[in-house]
Motif scaffolding. Structure first.
Motif, PDB file in Angstrom:
ATOM      1  N   PRO A 148      -8.742  12.479  -4.120  1.00 27.74           N
ATOM      2  CA  PRO A 148      -9.081  11.400  -3.192  1.00 27.74           C
ATOM      3  C   PRO A 148     -10.118  10.428  -3.757  1.00 27.74           C
ATOM      4  O   PRO A 148     -10.909  10.797  -4.624  1.00 27.74           O
ATOM      5  CB  PRO A 148      -9.634  12.157  -1.980  1.00 27.74           C
ATOM      6  N   LYS A 150     -13.111   9.102  -3.317  1.00 30.09           N
ATOM      7  CA  LYS A 150     -14.374   9.292  -2.589  1.00 30.09           C
ATOM      8  C   LYS A 150     -15.340   8.135  -2.819  1.00 30.09           C
ATOM      9  O   LYS A 150     -15.906   7.586  -1.872  1.00 30.09           O
ATOM     10  CB  LYS A 150     -15.021  10.612  -3.016  1.00 30.09           C
ATOM     11  N   TRP A 160      -7.212  10.299   8.499  1.00 28.55           N
ATOM     12  CA  TRP A 160      -7.086  11.722   8.177  1.00 28.55           C
ATOM     13  C   TRP A 160      -5.745  12.063   7.551  1.00 28.55           C
ATOM     14  O   TRP A 160      -5.679  12.883   6.621  1.00 28.55           O
ATOM     15  CB  TRP A 160      -7.305  12.575   9.427  1.00 28.55           C
ATOM     16  N   SER A 163      -5.595  10.766   3.969  1.00 27.29           N
ATOM     17  CA  SER A 163      -6.536  11.547   3.167  1.00 27.29           C
ATOM     18  C   SER A 163      -5.977  12.918   2.827  1.00 27.29           C
ATOM     19  O   SER A 163      -6.201  13.444   1.733  1.00 27.29           O
ATOM     20  CB  SER A 163      -7.861  11.700   3.924  1.00 27.29           C
ATOM     21  N   LEU A 164      -5.221  13.491   3.741  1.00 25.67           N
ATOM     22  CA  LEU A 164      -4.610  14.801   3.497  1.00 25.67           C
ATOM     23  C   LEU A 164      -3.593  14.719   2.364  1.00 25.67           C
ATOM     24  O   LEU A 164      -3.569  15.566   1.468  1.00 25.67           O
ATOM     25  CB  LEU A 164      -3.942  15.301   4.773  1.00 25.67           C
ATOM     26  N   LYS A 167      -5.097  14.226  -1.252  1.00 21.65           N
ATOM     27  CA  LYS A 167      -5.672  15.397  -1.911  1.00 21.65           C
ATOM     28  C   LYS A 167      -4.736  15.998  -2.963  1.00 21.65           C
ATOM     29  O   LYS A 167      -5.186  16.735  -3.839  1.00 21.65           O
ATOM     30  CB  LYS A 167      -6.034  16.456  -0.870  1.00 21.65           C
ATOM     31  N   GLY A 168      -3.448  15.675  -2.886  1.00 21.33           N
ATOM     32  CA  GLY A 168      -2.500  16.214  -3.862  1.00 21.33           C
ATOM     33  C   GLY A 168      -2.177  15.275  -5.000  1.00 21.33           C
ATOM     34  O   GLY A 168      -1.365  15.605  -5.870  1.00 21.33           O
ATOM     35  N   HIS A 170      -3.517  14.060  -7.967  1.00 21.63           N
ATOM     36  CA  HIS A 170      -4.371  14.168  -9.148  1.00 21.63           C
ATOM     37  C   HIS A 170      -3.617  15.056 -10.125  1.00 21.63           C
ATOM     38  O   HIS A 170      -2.580  15.631  -9.790  1.00 21.63           O
ATOM     39  CB  HIS A 170      -5.750  14.726  -8.803  1.00 21.63           C
ATOM     40  N   GLY A 173      -2.568  18.280  -8.926  1.00 21.65           N
ATOM     41  CA  GLY A 173      -2.025  18.288  -7.580  1.00 21.65           C
ATOM     42  C   GLY A 173      -0.507  18.329  -7.549  1.00 21.65           C
ATOM     43  O   GLY A 173       0.179  18.072  -8.544  1.00 21.65           O
ATOM     44  N   GLY A 213      -8.981   6.324  -7.552  1.00 22.97           N
ATOM     45  CA  GLY A 213      -9.522   7.670  -7.527  1.00 22.97           C
ATOM     46  C   GLY A 213     -10.818   7.812  -8.301  1.00 22.97           C
ATOM     47  O   GLY A 213     -11.385   6.843  -8.802  1.00 22.97           O
TER      48      GLY A 213
END
Length: 241
Positions: A148, A150, A160, A163-164, A167-168, A170, A173, A213
């Motif tokens: 994510p 950040k 949300w 964002s979920l 998270k995958g 990268h 991921g 990212g």
């Protein structure tokens, strides 16, 4: 109020990170990278607008005469051209570096001993990977993601659901390998992309600054090979076949 966050990476490199939402819900993030060359010129990988906060930060980073030092504006791929045009309008004497398929002028690069550039010409977006040799820093747009985002959302708000999913996205991921393999395609195009990735893998770098990212401060080469190792291996097998 500006949501862009500025941070020096090294004495020669400044980054500008801001929120950017992809597909209307995915917190993708955007980032420009400003490099101070030994020639006292600014080399800019453009992916954010030229606003007053940017002008102030560049004044602090590069001095009161920073505007006269803007020499190179690089569009890191075919999709990152909007702000490049804005910067070119503000600095008409700056040379634009872009892939041949954009409607921006394509130039040869001379006397940039501290910069290397590799074109990924078989990708739909015609990516340009950039190496800042002295700091061992790779800068790229849509070749590698490290979500994510950040830092890019430190002054913004991400939903949300997006964002979920982020998270995958990268190199470790679940989604990243599908993005890379899908973008590379199949057959000769994938083989050429593997060759281009091998050129980048041969460079000496430890840090990766992605447009989307978190900055990878160390073990950047490991992250790159995780993302492109299979394509690189396939291209090497083709050469020896």
């Amino acid at each position: 109020m500006s949501q862009t966050v500025f941070r020096p990476i090294t004495p020669e490199i400044l980054i500008a990170s801001k929120p950017f939402t992809r597909f209307g819900f995915l917190p993708w993030g955007g980032r420009s990278t400003f490099i101070f060359l030994p020639s006292n010129e600014l080399f800019i990988v453009v992916s954010t607008p030229l606003d007053e906060r940017t002008r102030t930060s560049l004044h602090e980073f590069a001095g009161t005469e920073w505007e006269s030092k803007v020499a190179y504006l690089l569009a890191p791929d075919d999709e990152h051209t909007l702000y490049t045009k804005e910067w070119k309008k503000a600095f008409p004497s700056a040379q634009v570096i872009a892939s041949k398929t954009t409607n921006l002028p394509d130039i040869d690069i001379h006397n940039l001993s501290t910069i290397k550039i590799q074109l990924f010409g078989q990708l739909v977006t015609h990516e340009l990977a950039v190496l800042h040799v002295p700091s061992k820093t790779l800068i790229e747009a849509d070749l590698l993601f490290n979500l994510p985002a950040k830092e890019q959302y430190s002054k913004g708000k991400a939903g949300w659901f997006g964002s979920l999913i982020a998270k995958g996205i990268h190199v470790d991921g679940w989604a990243h390998k599908f993005i890379v393999s899908g973008g590379a395609g199949k057959g000769p195009a994938a083989i050429q992309t593997g060759k281009d990735a091998s050129v980048v893998a041969s460079w000496d770098f430890t840090r990766i600054i992605p447009c989307h990212g978190e900055v990878i401060e160390k073990d950047g080469k490991t992250a790159w090979n995780k993302a492109y190792g299979a394509l690189q291996a396939a291209s090497n097998e083709k050469k020896t076949a």
